[in-house]
Write an enzyme that holds these catalytic residues in place. Structure first.
Site, PDB file in Angstrom:
ATOM      1  N   LYS A 272       0.857  -1.251   0.038  1.00  0.00           N
ATOM      2  CA  LYS A 272      -0.043  -0.213  -0.153  1.00  0.00           C
ATOM      3  C   LYS A 272       0.870   1.069   0.071  1.00  0.00           C
ATOM      4  O   LYS A 272       2.141   1.159   0.516  1.00  0.00           O
ATOM      5  CB  LYS A 272      -0.758   0.148   1.380  1.00  0.00           C
ATOM      6  CG  LYS A 272      -1.734  -0.942   1.455  1.00  0.00           C
ATOM      7  CD  LYS A 272      -2.710  -0.841   2.510  1.00  0.00           C
ATOM      8  CE  LYS A 272      -3.901  -1.697   2.667  1.00  0.00           C
ATOM      9  NZ  LYS A 272      -4.963  -1.771   1.723  1.00  0.00           N
ATOM     10  N   ARG A 346      -9.886 -11.555   1.674  1.00  0.00           N
ATOM     11  CA  ARG A 346     -11.112 -12.685   1.430  1.00  0.00           C
ATOM     12  C   ARG A 346     -10.385 -14.003   1.081  1.00  0.00           C
ATOM     13  O   ARG A 346     -11.046 -15.118   1.240  1.00  0.00           O
ATOM     14  CB  ARG A 346     -11.486 -12.070  -0.045  1.00  0.00           C
ATOM     15  CG  ARG A 346     -10.428 -12.136  -1.199  1.00  0.00           C
ATOM     16  CD  ARG A 346     -10.748 -11.505  -2.255  1.00  0.00           C
ATOM     17  NE  ARG A 346     -10.894  -9.844  -1.930  1.00  0.00           N
ATOM     18  CZ  ARG A 346     -11.092  -8.862  -2.931  1.00  0.00           C
ATOM     19  NH1 ARG A 346     -11.370  -9.409  -4.147  1.00  0.00           N
ATOM     20  NH2 ARG A 346     -11.323  -7.817  -2.400  1.00  0.00           N
TER      21      ARG A 346
HETATM   22  N1  BES Z   1      -8.072  -4.083   4.668  1.00  0.00           N
HETATM   23  C1  BES Z   1      -8.101  -3.473   3.474  1.00  0.00           C
HETATM   24  C2  BES Z   1      -9.431  -2.702   3.002  1.00  0.00           C
HETATM   25  C3  BES Z   1      -9.673  -1.515   3.793  1.00  0.00           C
HETATM   26  C4  BES Z   1      -9.664  -0.208   3.244  1.00  0.00           C
HETATM   27  C5  BES Z   1      -9.861  -1.598   5.320  1.00  0.00           C
HETATM   28  C6  BES Z   1      -9.810   0.739   4.049  1.00  0.00           C
HETATM   29  C7  BES Z   1     -10.319  -0.422   6.038  1.00  0.00           C
HETATM   30  C8  BES Z   1     -10.170   0.790   5.416  1.00  0.00           C
HETATM   31  C9  BES Z   1      -8.320  -4.749   2.239  1.00  0.00           C
HETATM   32  O1  BES Z   1      -7.447  -5.904   2.853  1.00  0.00           O
HETATM   33  C10 BES Z   1      -7.534  -4.168   1.105  1.00  0.00           C
HETATM   34  O2  BES Z   1      -6.685  -3.816   1.041  1.00  0.00           O
HETATM   35  N2  BES Z   1      -8.540  -4.077   0.201  1.00  0.00           N
HETATM   36  C11 BES Z   1      -8.457  -3.968  -1.397  1.00  0.00           C
HETATM   37  C12 BES Z   1      -8.821  -4.825  -2.182  1.00  0.00           C
HETATM   38  C13 BES Z   1      -8.378  -4.746  -3.643  1.00  0.00           C
HETATM   39  C14 BES Z   1      -6.825  -4.729  -3.868  1.00  0.00           C
HETATM   40  C15 BES Z   1      -9.057  -5.588  -4.638  1.00  0.00           C
HETATM   41  C16 BES Z   1      -8.829  -2.357  -1.649  1.00  0.00           C
HETATM   42  O3  BES Z   1     -10.132  -2.162  -1.108  1.00  0.00           O
HETATM   43  O4  BES Z   1      -8.141  -1.614  -2.183  1.00  0.00           O
HETATM   44 MN    MN Z   2      -5.317  -5.683   2.043  1.00  0.00          MN
END
Ligand code: BES
Ligand code: MN
Ligand code: ZN
Length: 491
Positions: A272, A346
């Site tokens: 990230k 997931r």
């Molecule tokens: N933990 C994150 C989602 C999240 C985002 C939680 C903001 C709390 C606040 C999750 O694991 C994630 O990174 N999701 C990605 C999925 C994508 C790579 C398909 C996302 O939402 O960008």
């Molecule tokens: Mn994630």
């Protein structure tokens, strides 16, 4: 904050502060009596529009000896026709905020007298207990300037059934402590709350409440074939775990509660951006909700059977980390091509859901997860995303959300949403397009629940408050605990 019961008449009761409620368009006898005792002060405040009873307002006054209470706190409840449990809870939260501001640590409440709602005293107690929460365990300086509440005395009418009310307030205390457990777990940083810490917290919780607890460690997870969970944990120094808690309070097949327990989500190799990454210590909020609910359900002796399941891992990048292009064979046998290691929630959930289904044949499964940023885009911070394969279950969760103020909002799971999750080389891929991302994540989970009744709550936008709310400070909300308990109680 402790919660006591008092039977004194509010106007004859000595206390550092007496809390009363008032509507914009209606004033009850207690308000009038206070106004009379204060020589018309309240009427004057209303005339000058300094305090009109608007929802969200509160006004603290010194009584200068005209009442046995040293102070009077007026809590605005808005228009009488608009009163609801949620508004009353918010009023109770606003009351403790005002008292915190004035550093009044002990006080008495007659707030529930204003609203003729069922369970008004319990609702007020809940708002006050939740609103009094603060998390300051890592603040070492100026401790003497810090403020903590001591006790609230809820003043019951002589007509009110003391025993029933005592039980109702006890319920509020137990539920608020479940929420507090969840908030604390989410508030602690990722270097403290690791998969090891969550497992230990679950064991202690089980010990305290006579629950069964089993923690599956890495070797066993490998032997079982939980390769999706194991894969996510590969890049971390702390191994992943699967935590299983059981509470037997009733008859029949259990309800399974499954919570995402990513104790820190760096994104892994699909790392990230740095800005804001610290927020990803909250990526175990689903697991915190499950643990808080299990503890409260046991203490409330709810007449249900429950299984709490927490897959937990740290999502980190290193030489051992799983990587884009890898193909994992999940516990169910379904193969998954990794296209983004940041879509890790997931993966740990798909193994946990399959495990829950095979192992416990649950009557229903509900999972909670900070699963997608897309859900935050869709619903903001006002509601959790709700998806599922059973309309009755979805409706029941929707009702519980409305009842508790932990609102949830349905999103569809039509088959078409799954197109983007199909892989050229494996059965599925773990990340599709950004469009409809909350739903494609839900669709992915659905592939692992078979015909078991199942619902998924995406709490990415609701697990953490960026600003203080009436009965929740800035920070962890503990979302899910009250929602699930209400859902279980109504079943
Ligand atoms: N933990 C994150 C989602 C999240 C985002 C939680 C903001 C709390 C606040 C999750 O694991 C994630 O990174 N999701 C990605 C999925 C994508 C790579 C398909 C996302 O939402 O960008
Ligand atoms: Mn994630
Ligand atoms: Zn995550």
């Amino acid at each position: 904050m402790r919660i006591d019961i008092g039977s004194a008449k509010p106007l004859e009761h000595a206390t550092p502060a007496l809390v009363i409620g008032c509507f914009e368009d209606d004033r009850d006898p207690l308000y009038h009596d206070c106004d009379t005792a204060l020589g018309g002060l309240l009427g004057r405040l209303a005339e000058s529009r300094e305090f009109t009873g608007k929802h969200g307002s509160a006004r603290l006054l010194h009584t200068l000896g005209r009442l046995p209470a040293e102070r009077l706190l007026l809590v605005g409840l808005g228009k009488k026709k608009d009163i609801s449990a949620e508004r009353l809870r918010q009023g109770a939260g606003n009351a403790v905020s005002a008292l915190r501001g004035a550093r009044v640590a002990s006080f008495s409440s007659a707030l529930h007298h204003a609203a003729s709602l069922p369970h008004a005293a319990e609702t007020v107690a809940m708002g006050m207990l939740l609103g009094s929460y603060s998390f300051e365990q890592y603040k070492t300086k100026e401790k003497e300037l810090r403020f903590t509440f001591d006790a609230v005395t809820v003043l019951l009418d002589s007509g009110e059934e003391a025993e029933a009310e005592r039980q109702a307030l006890e319920r509020a205390r137990i539920v608020s402590e479940g929420v507090t457990l969840a908030r604390d777990l989410v508030s602690h940083p990722g270097n403290v709350v690791t998969p090891v810490y969550l497992a230990q917290a679950a064991r202690e919780l089980a010990e305290r409440n006579g629950l069964e607890c089993r923690v599956y460690e890495l070797e066993e997870l490998e032997r079982m074939g939980m390769n999706a969970l194991v894969g996510v944990g590969k890049g971390a120094a702390v191994a992943p775990r699967l935590i299983v808690l059981r509470y037997q309070g009733g008859k029949g097949r259990p309800v399974a509660l499954v919570g995402k327990g990513i104790t820190f989500d760096s994104g892994g190799i699909s790392i990230k951006p740095g800005a804001g990454m610290e927020a990803m210590k909250t990526d175990m909020a689903g697991s915190a909700a499950v643990l808080g609910t299990m503890e409260a359900a046991a203490r409330l002796k709810l007449p249900v059977n429950l299984v709490g399941i927490v897959p937990t891992a740290e999502n980190m990048p290193d030489g051992n980390a799983f990587k884009p292009g890898d193909i994992l064979t999940s516990l169910s046998g379904t193969t998954i091509e990794i296209t983004n290691t940041d879509a890790e929630g997931r993966l740990i959930l798909c193994d946990a859901l399959h495990f829950a289904r095979e192992q416990f044949k649950p009557a229903a499964m509900v999972d909670l997860a900070t699963l997608t940023g897309a859900c935050v885009v869709a619903l903001g911070h006002e509601a959790s995303g709700l998806m599922g394969n059973d309309q009755r279950l979805v409706d029941a969760l929707k009702r519980a959300g409305d009842e508790t103020g932990e609102r949830v909002w349905p999103l569809p799971l039509w088959e078409e949403y799954g197109e983007v999750m199909k892989s050229d080389v494996a059965d599925l891929k773990n990340a599709g397009s950004r469009d409809g991302g909350a739903i494609s994540a839900g669709w992915f989970l659905k592939q692992f629940v078979g015909d078991t009744r199942w619902a998924h709550l995406d709490i990415a936008g609701t697990a953490w408050n960026d600003k203080a709310r009436p009965y929740g400070p800035k920070g962890a909300t503990g979302v899910g605990v009250r929602l699930l308990l209400e859902f279980l109680q109504a079943r």
